[in-house]
Design a protein around this motif. Sequence first.
Motif, PDB file in Angstrom:
ATOM      1  N   ALA A  74      -8.229   0.551   7.159  1.00 29.77           N
ATOM      2  CA  ALA A  74      -8.246   1.995   7.372  1.00 29.77           C
ATOM      3  C   ALA A  74      -7.404   2.641   6.275  1.00 29.77           C
ATOM      4  CB  ALA A  74      -7.685   2.341   8.755  1.00 29.77           C
ATOM      5  N   ARG A  75      -7.473   3.950   6.142  1.00 31.06           N
ATOM      6  CA  ARG A  75      -6.679   4.587   5.101  1.00 31.06           C
ATOM      7  C   ARG A  75      -5.205   4.340   5.373  1.00 31.06           C
ATOM      8  NH1 ARG A  75      -7.382   9.125   8.449  1.00 31.06           N
ATOM      9  NH2 ARG A  75      -5.467  10.389   8.601  1.00 31.06           N
ATOM     10  N   PRO A  76      -4.402   4.166   4.346  1.00 30.79           N
ATOM     11  CA  PRO A  76      -3.009   3.722   4.505  1.00 30.79           C
ATOM     12  C   PRO A  76      -2.160   4.606   5.404  1.00 30.79           C
ATOM     13  CG  PRO A  76      -3.679   3.539   2.217  1.00 30.79           C
ATOM     14  CD  PRO A  76      -4.786   4.266   2.928  1.00 30.79           C
ATOM     15  N   HIS A  82       0.787  -1.232   0.000  1.00 27.61           N
ATOM     16  CA  HIS A  82       0.000   0.000   0.000  1.00 27.61           C
ATOM     17  C   HIS A  82       0.826   1.293   0.000  1.00 27.61           C
ATOM     18  CE1 HIS A  82      -3.724  -2.221   0.639  1.00 27.61           C
ATOM     19  NE2 HIS A  82      -3.132  -2.873   1.633  1.00 27.61           N
ATOM     20  N   VAL A  83       2.112   1.218   0.284  1.00 30.07           N
ATOM     21  CA  VAL A  83       2.903   2.445   0.412  1.00 30.07           C
ATOM     22  C   VAL A  83       4.077   2.479  -0.562  1.00 30.07           C
ATOM     23  CG1 VAL A  83       4.233   3.914   1.986  1.00 30.07           C
ATOM     24  CG2 VAL A  83       2.226   2.662   2.828  1.00 30.07           C
ATOM     25  N   MET A 110      -5.413   2.837  20.375  1.00 31.95           N
ATOM     26  CA  MET A 110      -4.338   3.011  19.397  1.00 31.95           C
ATOM     27  C   MET A 110      -3.962   1.672  18.766  1.00 31.95           C
ATOM     28  SD  MET A 110      -3.229   6.170  18.941  1.00 31.95           S
ATOM     29  CE  MET A 110      -1.518   6.044  18.446  1.00 31.95           C
ATOM     30  N   LYS A 111      -3.929   0.626  19.575  1.00 34.23           N
ATOM     31  CA  LYS A 111      -3.584  -0.693  19.047  1.00 34.23           C
ATOM     32  C   LYS A 111      -4.661  -1.189  18.078  1.00 34.23           C
ATOM     33  CE  LYS A 111      -2.706  -2.626  23.110  1.00 34.23           C
ATOM     34  NZ  LYS A 111      -2.285  -3.638  24.119  1.00 34.23           N
ATOM     35  N   GLU A 112      -5.911  -0.918  18.408  1.00 37.68           N
ATOM     36  CA  GLU A 112      -6.999  -1.295  17.501  1.00 37.68           C
ATOM     37  C   GLU A 112      -6.866  -0.566  16.165  1.00 37.68           C
ATOM     38  OE1 GLU A 112     -10.724  -0.550  19.388  1.00 37.68           O
ATOM     39  OE2 GLU A 112     -10.308  -1.875  21.096  1.00 37.68           O
ATOM     40  N   LYS A 113      -6.552   0.710  16.237  1.00 37.14           N
ATOM     41  CA  LYS A 113      -6.382   1.498  15.017  1.00 37.14           C
ATOM     42  C   LYS A 113      -5.199   0.971  14.210  1.00 37.14           C
ATOM     43  CE  LYS A 113      -6.104   6.304  13.447  1.00 37.14           C
ATOM     44  NZ  LYS A 113      -6.071   7.731  13.876  1.00 37.14           N
ATOM     45  N   ALA A 114      -4.116   0.619  14.904  1.00 36.18           N
ATOM     46  CA  ALA A 114      -2.933   0.086  14.231  1.00 36.18           C
ATOM     47  C   ALA A 114      -3.268  -1.181  13.456  1.00 36.18           C
ATOM     48  CB  ALA A 114      -1.831  -0.191  15.246  1.00 36.18           C
TER      49      ALA A 114
END
Length: 561
Positions: A245-247, A35-36, A233-237
């Motif tokens: 989620a957006r890259p 993705h990056v 934060m860990k969930e978002k990670a």
Amino acid sequence: MIVNNYVQEYINLWKSGKIKLNKERILLIEYLEEHVLSREDLYFNDEMIENCIRFGEKWYFPLQPFQRFLIAFVFLFFKQTNRVFYRKHFWMKGRGAGKNGLISVVTHFLISSLHGIREYHISIVANSEDQAKTSFDESYNVIGRSGPLKAMFRRTKTQITSKKTDAVLKFRTSNGETKDGLRDGAVVFDEIHQYESNKDVRVHISGLGKKQPPREFYIGTDGYVRDGFLDKMKEKAMKVLKGEARPNALFPFICKLDDESEIDDQDNWEKSNPMLSYPRSQYAQGLFDTILEEYEDLEDDPSNREEFMTKRMNLPITDLERSVAKWEEIEATNQPFPELSGKDCIGVIDFASIRDFAACGLLFRHEGKYPFITHSFARKEFVDKYYSYSKKHDAEMAGKKKFAPIREWEEQGHLTVLDEATINPKHVVDYFIEKSKYYNIKKIIGDNFRMEVLKEPLEKAGFEVEVIRNPKAIHSLLAPRVELGFANGLFIFGDNPLMRWYTNNVLVKIKKDGNKEYEKKEPIRRKTDGFQAFVCGLYRIDEISEFNFDDAFDALESLNF
């Protein structure tokens, strides 16, 4: 396809098997490649990356491959707008992995003329001033040791200022009074495991964006606060790593053991602490030796296991509700009682309800060990209902009988079943009166709720009574003694299957602040009264002397003067 030498170096180290990565970092590499690094609208500012690395290695310390890898993504930009691709950086590593050292390098560089952005102010935020000052003080001291840096930066005990860019590095506490209107270019949040919500974070980042490019750094090791800011934060990670989620929502660099069982293989420790990867620096080898010593100490002091797993291995034991001891350790309480006649002891009482069970006992000290004599009372109606006490031959009730063989324990003398509406306090008082004929009961202890109906009749019988107002408060205090006692075979219960059952029913609950409480694994059938009484005794056992005056007098009388 975009390429940076330091990014590729780190990826190649893993693919060639030279370093071990945990699942989150493997996902990170896969996510970056898909993705990056595959994008055409991004670029690494290689000049800025080189300057930051050289700055760090000249004034601070040699940087490891993982640190160079992290720095590269601080300077990843969109080609058209020159905005940073990652505004938020999440670095989570085991204790000793150099998170503060690296953030010192990065923040010091970002306020410097090498970064070249005027008034690019940075705040380092933590719950306590001491923690907030950790990285600040490192930069302060580095400047103090260098003539050239003294010429480039002004330093006081509260801020460091670049003379060329007027950029200021400050430290702040998360609970300060006024934070609105800040015009920071970057904010660092340290020890984020202590944050219960994002309330303070929102205040600090409210001024970001006024100075371009804005950056947020979230660094730390895991902790005991569950469902707080760090868990979010860990969930978002994980959403980023899984493509949900957006890259560029977050750059997540998470280092931890994948499973608790990996702790026993030292080669796995680099999963939680990348500083331990080979070849090790002198600092890394010293760190490894320290961690190894702490690990070996767990054999004698298992009470530190949660702390070791959480801080060193960055893996809180997800099941924070566990048995108070291994079954083998509980079985090891089956030791013969020493001769205790005439010895001092502490009397103890516990019952959850006068309608089911009550436990009382005597706790002694003897040659470094803690013998515990105990007896329980139970209501017939209760044990009939939950353990099939009266239905000897009913096959349908076999499971209940096996769950707790009450009649068998009664026949062995560990338990008395009472056919009463409630357990009459007189039975408990009589127990201590009888035992006082053989042992010296210094005092009798119970908690406020249990002693309400027993204090007066016990005092009338001549006993000193102590009431524990908040029994749960002593659990955390006594937890190390309880764990060491079981681990080292210091508790003597005799051949008492009821007491072993009580103990095996105990569930250790670790609260958000890390303190422990002893609860039940199941609220009704799994009774813990005998164990709770035992803990009450441990609370005051140091008041008991192991010296037996009767033995001393007998010895004196036998001497021939």
